[in-house]
Write an enzyme that holds these catalytic residues in place. Structure first.
Site, mmCIF file in Angstrom:
data_model
loop_
_atom_site.group_PDB
_atom_site.id
_atom_site.type_symbol
_atom_site.label_atom_id
_atom_site.label_comp_id
_atom_site.label_asym_id
_atom_site.label_seq_id
_atom_site.Cartn_x
_atom_site.Cartn_y
_atom_site.Cartn_z
ATOM 1 N N ASP A 106 -28.361 -34.007 17.554
ATOM 2 C CA ASP A 106 -28.603 -34.824 16.373
ATOM 3 C C ASP A 106 -29.026 -36.241 16.762
ATOM 4 O O ASP A 106 -28.780 -37.202 16.040
ATOM 5 C CB ASP A 106 -27.350 -34.869 15.487
ATOM 6 C CG ASP A 106 -27.639 -35.410 14.087
ATOM 7 O OD1 ASP A 106 -28.754 -35.204 13.601
ATOM 8 O OD2 ASP A 106 -26.748 -36.059 13.510
ATOM 9 N N CYS A 160 -35.262 -15.450 4.467
ATOM 10 C CA CYS A 160 -33.977 -14.932 4.026
ATOM 11 C C CYS A 160 -34.183 -13.857 2.963
ATOM 12 O O CYS A 160 -35.308 -13.472 2.643
ATOM 13 C CB CYS A 160 -33.115 -16.066 3.491
ATOM 14 S SG CYS A 160 -33.724 -16.821 1.971
ATOM 15 N N CYS A 163 -32.381 -14.298 -2.469
ATOM 16 C CA CYS A 163 -31.623 -13.820 -3.627
ATOM 17 C C CYS A 163 -31.425 -14.906 -4.679
ATOM 18 O O CYS A 163 -31.093 -14.617 -5.832
ATOM 19 C CB CYS A 163 -30.270 -13.283 -3.180
ATOM 20 S SG CYS A 163 -29.193 -14.532 -2.417
ATOM 21 N N CYS A 166 -27.933 -19.417 -3.700
ATOM 22 C CA CYS A 166 -27.674 -20.810 -3.316
ATOM 23 C C CYS A 166 -28.197 -21.772 -4.372
ATOM 24 O O CYS A 166 -27.535 -22.752 -4.742
ATOM 25 C CB CYS A 166 -28.278 -21.115 -1.949
ATOM 26 S SG CYS A 166 -30.050 -20.768 -1.805
ATOM 27 N N CYS A 170 -25.673 -24.318 -6.612
ATOM 28 C CA CYS A 170 -25.702 -25.748 -6.295
ATOM 29 C C CYS A 170 -25.282 -26.571 -7.511
ATOM 30 O O CYS A 170 -25.924 -26.491 -8.567
ATOM 31 C CB CYS A 170 -27.093 -26.160 -5.827
ATOM 32 S SG CYS A 170 -27.195 -27.891 -5.324
ATOM 33 N N CYS A 184 -27.914 -33.481 -3.696
ATOM 34 C CA CYS A 184 -27.087 -32.671 -2.802
ATOM 35 C C CYS A 184 -25.683 -33.260 -2.758
ATOM 36 O O CYS A 184 -25.502 -34.449 -2.461
ATOM 37 C CB CYS A 184 -27.703 -32.644 -1.407
ATOM 38 S SG CYS A 184 -26.694 -31.775 -0.184
ATOM 39 N N CYS A 212 -20.248 -30.486 1.601
ATOM 40 C CA CYS A 212 -20.256 -29.395 0.632
ATOM 41 C C CYS A 212 -20.722 -28.119 1.328
ATOM 42 O O CYS A 212 -21.714 -28.136 2.058
ATOM 43 C CB CYS A 212 -21.190 -29.727 -0.527
ATOM 44 S SG CYS A 212 -21.318 -28.410 -1.766
ATOM 45 N N CYS A 215 -23.535 -23.788 -1.024
ATOM 46 C CA CYS A 215 -24.721 -22.947 -0.825
ATOM 47 C C CYS A 215 -24.541 -21.994 0.355
ATOM 48 O O CYS A 215 -25.198 -20.952 0.421
ATOM 49 C CB CYS A 215 -25.974 -23.808 -0.635
ATOM 50 S SG CYS A 215 -26.058 -24.733 0.910
ATOM 51 N N CYS A 219 -23.954 -17.491 0.213
ATOM 52 C CA CYS A 219 -25.061 -16.856 0.929
ATOM 53 C C CYS A 219 -24.645 -15.500 1.506
ATOM 54 O O CYS A 219 -23.657 -15.418 2.247
ATOM 55 C CB CYS A 219 -25.548 -17.772 2.057
ATOM 56 S SG CYS A 219 -26.891 -17.071 3.052
#
Length: 286
Positions: A106, A160, A163, A166, A170, A184, A212, A215, A219
């Site tokens: 990071d 992915c 679906c 997420c 949210c 977010c 948080c 999401c 999944c």
């Protein structure tokens, strides 16, 4: 060299490892909305100019279903510390064999999720998370840039299940029509200043003072994933954070210096604690 690197990664309990050619990364980065390429500058550490390969490492941090009031990624030791420590032996091995090596956790200017995708470790989900077919999205990414050329031979699928779980889950609709950072909840728990009633309500509904996981929790790729083998992420965890409002800054730093939430300081965390203790009018689902 490649087999030796993989051997060291296994000994360090690095969850997965892949290799991304820098020229391939540059081509892929050209298609990003916010390109992360060599020479883009910023406050993060500059890259190794003569790099040929990014050695991309994944670190599973999933420690079980137990929920608390802080995001799972921040419950164990600060991942910056752990990731850097575990990649160090790989960098040392490269240098011992005459190659240059620079470690990033990071701290580099390259897009870590794109590196994870290009190295075959992950695909990018609808929630913008990097998702591994082995352990879902509960993992950190670190990478080593080196002038040692190592071919990547892994490919992962492109997307992915789409679906939409997420996006629907949210609290403030951050994933509708793209990604809006300002909506977010993880971002909201970390930003300075006062929060709107809607933002406070979302925090109370999610019972979070930091980060948080919503999401990720909904999944399907995160169902049935293995517990991490990395002791730093499953031992001495802080599940529910409760900071003494009268604690000094010095005491705060001493207690939480090796935690990922400590960089923001105590004021934001204490503000969030107070929000969770507000009257029950906020206690309704988003």
């Amino acid at each position: 060299m490649k087999s030796r690197i993989i051997e060291i990664a296994g000994a360090e309990k690095i969850s997965d490892i892949g290799f991304c050619g820098i020229s391939d990364y540059k081509k892929a980065a050209e298609n990003l909305e916010k390109p992360a390429v060599f020479g883009s500058g910023g406050q993060k550490t500059e890259v190794l100019e003569n790099a040929r390969t990014a050695i991309v490492c994944a670190f599973n941090y999933y420690a079980g279903e137990e929920k608390g009031n802080i995001s799972r990624y921040a419950q164990g030791e600060d991942y910056h510390i752990t990731v850097l420590r575990k990649m160090q032996p790989i960098a040392e091995e490269l240098e011992k064999n005459g190659f240059s090596a620079k470690i990033f956790a990071d701290t580099g200017i390259l897009n870590e999720r794109l590196l994870a995708k290009n190295s075959g470790i992950a695909f990018i989900g609808r929630n913008r998370m990097a998702i591994s077919e082995k352990f879902g999205s509960y993992f950190f990414v670190g990478y080593i840039l080196t002038d040692c050329e190592i071919k990547d031979d892994r490919k992962t699928r492109e997307g992915c299940l789409d679906c939409g779980r997420c996006e629907k889950a949210c609290p403030l609709g951050a994933l509708k029509g793209g990604f809006c950072e300002e909506k977010c909840l993880s971002y909201i728990t970390q930003k300075k200043g006062g929060l709107s009633e809607e933002e406070e309500q979302a925090m109370v509904s999610a019972n979070t003072v930091w980060g948080c996981d919503i999401c990720q929790e909904v999944c399907p790729h995160n169902q049935g994933i293995p517990i991490t083998e990395i002791s730093e992420f499953k031992e001495n965890r802080i599940i529910n954070l409760e900071i003494d409002e009268n604690i000094s800054n010095k005491e705060f730093k001493k207690l939480y210096k090796n935690r990922a939430f400590s960089w923001r300081g105590k004021k934001i965390l204490i503000r969030n604690q107070k929000i969770l203790k507000k009257p029950k009018k906020f206690q309704k689902k988003c």
